[in-house]
Every structure is written in structure tokens, then in C-alpha cells.
Write an enzyme that holds these catalytic residues in place. Structure first.
Site, PDB file in Angstrom:
ATOM      1  N   PHE A  12       2.779   1.149  -0.527  1.00 55.13           N
ATOM      2  CA  PHE A  12       3.611  -0.014  -1.624  1.00 55.13           C
ATOM      3  C   PHE A  12       4.884   0.196  -1.733  1.00 55.13           C
ATOM      4  O   PHE A  12       5.776  -0.642  -1.836  1.00 55.13           O
ATOM      5  CB  PHE A  12       2.618   0.411  -2.899  1.00 55.13           C
ATOM      6  CG  PHE A  12       3.284  -0.146  -4.081  1.00 55.13           C
ATOM      7  CD1 PHE A  12       3.493  -1.505  -4.423  1.00 55.13           C
ATOM      8  CD2 PHE A  12       3.365   0.760  -5.425  1.00 55.13           C
ATOM      9  CE1 PHE A  12       4.091  -1.841  -5.532  1.00 55.13           C
ATOM     10  CE2 PHE A  12       3.758   0.162  -6.457  1.00 55.13           C
ATOM     11  CZ  PHE A  12       4.235  -1.120  -6.508  1.00 55.13           C
ATOM     12  N   ILE A  13       5.453   1.391  -2.315  1.00 56.40           N
ATOM     13  CA  ILE A  13       6.884   1.594  -2.621  1.00 56.40           C
ATOM     14  C   ILE A  13       7.618   1.679  -1.180  1.00 56.40           C
ATOM     15  O   ILE A  13       8.518   1.219  -0.980  1.00 56.40           O
ATOM     16  CB  ILE A  13       6.902   2.870  -3.298  1.00 56.40           C
ATOM     17  CG1 ILE A  13       6.549   2.783  -4.638  1.00 56.40           C
ATOM     18  CG2 ILE A  13       8.475   3.321  -3.410  1.00 56.40           C
ATOM     19  CD1 ILE A  13       6.327   4.145  -5.520  1.00 56.40           C
ATOM     20  N   ASP A  57       1.277  11.503  11.454  1.00 50.62           N
ATOM     21  CA  ASP A  57       0.951  12.288  10.125  1.00 50.62           C
ATOM     22  C   ASP A  57       2.157  13.375   9.942  1.00 50.62           C
ATOM     23  O   ASP A  57       2.616  13.933  10.785  1.00 50.62           O
ATOM     24  CB  ASP A  57      -0.394  13.028  10.669  1.00 50.62           C
ATOM     25  CG  ASP A  57      -0.655  13.781   9.223  1.00 50.62           C
ATOM     26  OD1 ASP A  57       0.073  13.893   8.265  1.00 50.62           O
ATOM     27  OD2 ASP A  57      -1.922  14.181   9.378  1.00 50.62           O
ATOM     28  N   LEU A  79       8.185   9.556   1.171  1.00 49.97           N
ATOM     29  CA  LEU A  79       7.206   8.988   0.257  1.00 49.97           C
ATOM     30  C   LEU A  79       5.970   9.220   0.521  1.00 49.97           C
ATOM     31  O   LEU A  79       4.799   9.072  -0.143  1.00 49.97           O
ATOM     32  CB  LEU A  79       7.585   7.321   0.106  1.00 49.97           C
ATOM     33  CG  LEU A  79       8.990   7.097   0.104  1.00 49.97           C
ATOM     34  CD1 LEU A  79       8.821   5.429   0.303  1.00 49.97           C
ATOM     35  CD2 LEU A  79       9.427   7.211  -1.498  1.00 49.97           C
ATOM     36  N   TYR A 147      -1.506  17.696  -8.384  1.00 45.66           N
ATOM     37  CA  TYR A 147      -0.765  16.638  -7.736  1.00 45.66           C
ATOM     38  C   TYR A 147       0.686  16.762  -8.651  1.00 45.66           C
ATOM     39  O   TYR A 147       1.739  16.860  -7.769  1.00 45.66           O
ATOM     40  CB  TYR A 147      -1.317  14.932  -8.271  1.00 45.66           C
ATOM     41  CG  TYR A 147      -0.260  14.233  -7.837  1.00 45.66           C
ATOM     42  CD1 TYR A 147       0.157  13.267  -6.844  1.00 45.66           C
ATOM     43  CD2 TYR A 147       0.546  13.450  -8.975  1.00 45.66           C
ATOM     44  CE1 TYR A 147       0.887  12.542  -6.612  1.00 45.66           C
ATOM     45  CE2 TYR A 147       1.526  12.393  -8.892  1.00 45.66           C
ATOM     46  CZ  TYR A 147       1.361  12.081  -7.418  1.00 45.66           C
ATOM     47  OH  TYR A 147       2.518  10.940  -7.456  1.00 45.66           O
ATOM     48  N   ASN A 176       5.779   4.490 -14.206  1.00 45.75           N
ATOM     49  CA  ASN A 176       4.719   3.708 -13.738  1.00 45.75           C
ATOM     50  C   ASN A 176       5.139   2.576 -12.812  1.00 45.75           C
ATOM     51  O   ASN A 176       5.696   1.571 -13.472  1.00 45.75           O
ATOM     52  CB  ASN A 176       3.806   3.417 -14.733  1.00 45.75           C
ATOM     53  CG  ASN A 176       3.151   4.366 -15.335  1.00 45.75           C
ATOM     54  OD1 ASN A 176       3.597   5.504 -16.212  1.00 45.75           O
ATOM     55  ND2 ASN A 176       1.728   4.614 -15.094  1.00 45.75           N
ATOM     56  N   VAL A 191      -2.823   0.655 -13.271  1.00 42.50           N
ATOM     57  CA  VAL A 191      -3.491  -0.248 -14.204  1.00 42.50           C
ATOM     58  C   VAL A 191      -2.953  -1.674 -14.226  1.00 42.50           C
ATOM     59  O   VAL A 191      -4.127  -2.762 -14.286  1.00 42.50           O
ATOM     60  CB  VAL A 191      -3.203   0.350 -15.594  1.00 42.50           C
ATOM     61  CG1 VAL A 191      -1.778   0.046 -16.002  1.00 42.50           C
ATOM     62  CG2 VAL A 191      -4.264  -0.556 -16.814  1.00 42.50           C
ATOM     63  N   ARG A 274     -10.613   7.336 -23.131  1.00 42.65           N
ATOM     64  CA  ARG A 274     -11.169   8.380 -22.180  1.00 42.65           C
ATOM     65  C   ARG A 274     -10.287   9.503 -22.317  1.00 42.65           C
ATOM     66  O   ARG A 274      -9.299   9.783 -22.696  1.00 42.65           O
ATOM     67  CB  ARG A 274     -10.515   7.781 -20.804  1.00 42.65           C
ATOM     68  CG  ARG A 274     -11.527   6.547 -20.285  1.00 42.65           C
ATOM     69  CD  ARG A 274     -11.375   6.305 -18.738  1.00 42.65           C
ATOM     70  NE  ARG A 274      -9.993   5.904 -18.466  1.00 42.65           N
ATOM     71  CZ  ARG A 274      -9.608   5.249 -17.492  1.00 42.65           C
ATOM     72  NH1 ARG A 274     -10.364   4.765 -16.495  1.00 42.65           N
ATOM     73  NH2 ARG A 274      -8.122   5.044 -17.212  1.00 42.65           N
TER      74      ARG A 274
HETATM   75  N1  LIG Z   1       3.042   4.349  -7.640  1.00 43.42           N
HETATM   76  C1  LIG Z   1       3.467   5.006  -8.469  1.00 43.42           C
HETATM   77  O1  LIG Z   1       3.683   4.496  -9.607  1.00 43.42           O
HETATM   78  C2  LIG Z   1       4.070   6.136  -8.114  1.00 43.42           C
HETATM   79  C3  LIG Z   1       4.576   6.788  -9.214  1.00 43.42           C
HETATM   80  C4  LIG Z   1       5.295   8.158  -8.986  1.00 43.42           C
HETATM   81  C5  LIG Z   1       5.427   8.843  -7.658  1.00 43.42           C
HETATM   82  N2  LIG Z   1       4.829   7.881  -6.798  1.00 43.42           N
HETATM   83  C6  LIG Z   1       5.049   8.657  -5.345  1.00 43.42           C
HETATM   84  O2  LIG Z   1       5.659   7.618  -4.575  1.00 43.42           O
HETATM   85  C7  LIG Z   1       5.202   7.718  -3.173  1.00 43.42           C
HETATM   86  C8  LIG Z   1       4.725   6.505  -2.689  1.00 43.42           C
HETATM   87  O3  LIG Z   1       3.489   5.878  -3.335  1.00 43.42           O
HETATM   88  P1  LIG Z   1       3.089   4.614  -3.219  1.00 43.42           P
HETATM   89  O4  LIG Z   1       2.449   4.237  -4.919  1.00 43.42           O
HETATM   90  O5  LIG Z   1       3.585   3.716  -2.862  1.00 43.42           O
HETATM   91  O6  LIG Z   1       1.444   4.945  -2.662  1.00 43.42           O
HETATM   92  P2  LIG Z   1       0.769   4.564  -1.206  1.00 43.42           P
HETATM   93  O7  LIG Z   1      -0.271   4.859  -0.949  1.00 43.42           O
HETATM   94  O8  LIG Z   1       1.050   2.997  -1.311  1.00 43.42           O
HETATM   95  O9  LIG Z   1       2.012   5.095  -0.286  1.00 43.42           O
HETATM   96  C9  LIG Z   1       1.989   6.357   0.272  1.00 43.42           C
HETATM   97  C10 LIG Z   1       1.997   6.156   1.786  1.00 43.42           C
HETATM   98  O10 LIG Z   1       1.911   7.455   2.703  1.00 43.42           O
HETATM   99  C11 LIG Z   1       1.132   7.143   3.744  1.00 43.42           C
HETATM  100  N3  LIG Z   1       0.624   8.451   3.947  1.00 43.42           N
HETATM  101  C12 LIG Z   1      -0.172   9.248   3.378  1.00 43.42           C
HETATM  102  N4  LIG Z   1      -0.321  10.618   3.941  1.00 43.42           N
HETATM  103  C13 LIG Z   1       0.497  10.536   5.062  1.00 43.42           C
HETATM  104  C14 LIG Z   1       0.606  11.573   5.964  1.00 43.42           C
HETATM  105  N5  LIG Z   1       0.003  12.683   6.115  1.00 43.42           N
HETATM  106  N6  LIG Z   1       1.527  11.111   7.168  1.00 43.42           N
HETATM  107  C15 LIG Z   1       1.915   9.944   7.258  1.00 43.42           C
HETATM  108  N7  LIG Z   1       1.796   9.001   6.083  1.00 43.42           N
HETATM  109  C16 LIG Z   1       1.068   9.056   5.253  1.00 43.42           C
HETATM  110  C17 LIG Z   1      -0.085   6.407   3.236  1.00 43.42           C
HETATM  111  O11 LIG Z   1      -0.706   5.925   4.502  1.00 43.42           O
HETATM  112  C18 LIG Z   1       0.798   5.443   2.510  1.00 43.42           C
HETATM  113  O12 LIG Z   1       1.131   4.132   3.160  1.00 43.42           O
HETATM  114  C19 LIG Z   1       4.160   8.702  -3.234  1.00 43.42           C
HETATM  115  O13 LIG Z   1       4.803  10.066  -2.669  1.00 43.42           O
HETATM  116  C20 LIG Z   1       3.808   8.974  -4.678  1.00 43.42           C
HETATM  117  O14 LIG Z   1       3.249  10.079  -4.896  1.00 43.42           O
HETATM  118  C21 LIG Z   1       4.311   6.628  -6.939  1.00 43.42           C
END
Ligand SMILES: NC(=O)c1ccc[n+]([C@@H]2O[C@H](COP(=O)([O-])OP(=O)(O)OC[C@H]3O[C@@H](n4cnc5c(N)ncnc54)[C@H](O)[C@@H]3O)[C@@H](O)[C@H]2O)c1
Length: 311
Positions: A12-13, A57, A79, A147, A176, A191, A274
Site C-alpha cells: 500500500f504505502i 525476501d 517498508l 509489532y 493511521n 478501519v 472492544r
Molecule cells: N498502513 C499504516 O497505517 C501503517 C502505519 C504505521 C506503519 N506502517 C508501516 O509501513 C510499512 C508499509 O505498510 P503498508 O500499510 O503499506 O502494508 P503492506 O502490507 O501493504 O506493505 C508491506 C509490503 O511488504 C512486503 N513484504 C512483507 N514482508 C516482506 C519480506 N520479508 N520481503 C519482501 N517484502 C516483504 C509485502 O508483500 C507488502 O507488499 C510497514 O513497515 C508498516 O509496518 C504502516
């Protein structure tokens, strides 16, 4: 033009970050193993000549170092992660492997191959359940999940490497995040993406509690821009910054926006609160402004409107 390696590029990000880097004229290498990401998120990027994608990976021994040694990026935006708080509770070993050990591998790959800058996806989860709002970078950190603990440990690992080996490290504590491409299939997803899917399919939504709980919702477009700045802005020093708006939005306000777009949708149902749900979360955004010149620009109303129109 900089060359930036983005781990978790198909997420996503990550995919929005890739798009933003390409639009700013940079070359990008994406790495992802599709654990939770999707190739479709990279549809636009894959057609761009300055983008290369590697399926792999980050936690596999030697894999990241080999890629960094071949690509020689100027910066790494890390990320890739196990992104579900709930999964970190049911599988703490996997959380350690993907959210702590993998960070060390990123730091080492950068050190070995002369990468000058690392940007890390940290989280408001490092603060835990505190009522000391707004959350500042100096607020006490008391993570309440593996986490959140892993994100905090990762910050320390990267900042320690940065100080010891002369790398610039930016740890970005996202609040968020919402917007297009967030996977609503996961019950632990944001959410807003869950509400979006339900309204889209003509279903009503359930709010646990009275709906007065608030979050600091930030658009993924703002987060992608914060990543671009942290990775490529000149003369950036190492540090930690909240990536947030500084504005609290209640779930009732969010639902109000959806209800305006879906006037025929069923009325909201309220369920029992919850246990373990955090009531409020709000970040102080000033530090990112001072360090990166970053201020969130997309309002929740505008960002939700875009999500509802485009999906
Ligand atoms: N979405 C949020 O609100 C939020 C908030 C705080 C922090 N984050 C952090 O931002 C980052 C991106 O999150 P997101 O929301 O885009 O989630 P996401 O699940 O869409 O993105 C994570 C990506 O990492 C890839 N990935 C996971 N494990 C891997 C590995 N071992 N090797 C290679 N690729 C791998 C997944 O396939 C996925 O494409 C994460 O580190 C998450 O913890 C997200």
C-alpha cells in the site's frame, strides 16, 4: 536524480512511494515478496523505464546485501514488514524475523555497500497506549505489542548504525494511513479501508463503542511525499519524526463522510466497545516540518472523497 531502493514496494504505502519517486524524476528499484502486497499496485511503475522490480525476501540470508551490492542505490526506503499487530501477537518469532532481524540486514547491507541514507517505516505503535496527547517524538515509548516493540528496536538498530558508520537515518512514525490500494481483505487492515469496502458493497458498518474514538488519519499521498523528502531532500540529518496531521478525526466523522457519498446505505450499528481498543491517538507534526519541511496537505474529507471515487 537519485536511485532509491524501496523494500515492500508492492504494498500500500510502498507502491505510492514508488510512484511519487518516479514522478519526481528518480530511478527506483523495488523489492517485494508479495507476502501482503500485490503486483497490481505497481501497474503504473512497471511501465516506467526508470523502475526495476525484484521479487525477493528481505529476510533471506544474503539476498538484500546482494541486491544492494548490484544496484548501489543512494538511499533505501525500508517498508517491508509483517504489518499486522495481531499477527505479531500470534507469531512473535516471525515478527522478530521480519521486523527486527530484517532491519539489521538492511542496516548491514547499507553499511557494506556505501548507501548514504536509510528511511524506515516506523509507527505510532511505538508509543503504546498513552494518554499524553499529542504524542511527541519525546513522549515515553511503551509499546504494547511485539509489532510496536519491533518498530522501536528497529529505530535503535538503524540509528546506531547511522551514528557509527556515517549513514543518515530517518525513522518515520506513521500514524493511521489511509487511501487507495489499502488491502481491505485483512481484518486488521485500516478501519477506513474496511468501511470503504462495506459501503461499496452496499453493506452498513459496525462501530465498536460510541464512535467518539479518534485517530490521526493521514493520506497515503502525504506519507509517500514524506518518504520522498526523507530519502532525497538535501542536507537532512538523522532523526525520528511523527508522520501525522496533528488533527484528530472521530470514527463518527469518518462515517459521516461515507454516509454523504452513500445516502442509501444502512444506518451505522454500534457494538460493544472492544477490549484493548485504544480510544484516542493524535500526533504532534512539528518535528517533521522542522526536519524535512513536511506538512500533511490532504484533509480527511478530501482523501476520503478520492478513495470513495477511485477505490
Ligand atoms: N498502513 C499504516 O497505517 C501503517 C502505519 C504505521 C506503519 N506502517 C508501516 O509501513 C510499512 C508499509 O505498510 P503498508 O500499510 O503499506 O502494508 P503492506 O502490507 O501493504 O506493505 C508491506 C509490503 O511488504 C512486503 N513484504 C512483507 N514482508 C516482506 C519480506 N520479508 N520481503 C519482501 N517484502 C516483504 C509485502 O508483500 C507488502 O507488499 C510497514 O513497515 C508498516 O509496518 C504502516
Amino acid at each position: 536524480m537519485a536511485h532509491v531502493l524501496v523494500t515492500g514496494a508492492a504494498g500500500f504505502i510502498g507502491s505510492h512511494t514508488v510512484d511519487r519517486l518516479l514522478a519526481a524524476g528518480h530511478a527506483v528499484t523495488g523489492l517485494d515478496n508479495f507476502r501482503t502486497g500485490r503486483r497490481a499496485n505497481l501497474a503504473a511503475a512497471l511501465a516506467a523505464p526508470r523502475f526495476a522490480f525484484h521479487e525477493g525476501d528481505v529476510a533471506a540470508p544474503g539476498a538484500l546485501a546482494a541486491l544492494v551490492g548490484t544496484v548501489r542505490p543512494d538511499a533505501v526506503i525500508h517498508l517491508a514488514a509483517l504489518v499486522s499487530v495481531q499477527e505479531s501477537m500470534t507469531d512473535p518469532d516471525l515478527n522478530y524475523a521480519l521486523n527486527v532481524h530484517a532491519t539489521h540486514l538492511v542496516a548491514e547491507a547499507a553499511r557494506l555497500h556505501g548507501v548514504r541514507r536509510i528511511v524506515f517505516a516506523s509507527s505510532a505503535a511505538v508509543y503504546g497506549d498513552t494518554a499524553d496527547f499529542p504524542l511527541r517524538e519525546t513522549t515515553e515509548k511503551s509499546p504494547i505489542s511485539p509489532y510496536g516493540a519491533a518498530k522501536l528496536a528497529s529505530e535503535a538498530i538503524l540509528l546506531g548504525h547511522g551514528a557509527a558508520f556515517g549513514l543518515t537515518v530517518r525513522c518515520q512514525r506513521y500514524f493511521n494511513v489511509f487511501g487507495p490500494r489499502q488491502d481491505p481483505a485483512s481484518p486488521y487492515s485500516g478501519v477506513i479501508s474496511i468501511f470503504d469496502r462495506r459501503y461499496r458493497s452496499g453493506q452498513g458498518v459496525t462501530i465498536y463503542g460510541d464512535g467518539q474514538q479518534t485517530r490521526d488519519f493521514i493520506s497515503v499521498h502525504d506519507v509517500a511525499r514524506a518518504n520522498l523528502l526523507a530519502a532525497t531532500a538535501p542536507a537532512v540529518a538523522s532523526g525520528v519524526a511523527n508522520i501525522c496531521t496533528g488533527r484528530a478525526t472521530s470514527l463518527l466523522e469518518v462515517v459521516g463522510v461515507f454516509a454523504r457519498h452513500y445516502p442509501a446505505a444502512p444506518a451505522v450499528v454500534h457494538g460493544a466497545p472492544r477490549t484493548g481498543d485504544i480510544l484516542h491517538s493524535l500526533g504532534a507534526p512539528a518535528h517533521a516540518d522542522a526536519a524535512l519541511g513536511f506538512r500533511a496537505e490532504v484533509s480527511v474529507e478530501t482523501g476520503l472523497g478520492e478513495l470513495i471515487r477511485t477505490g
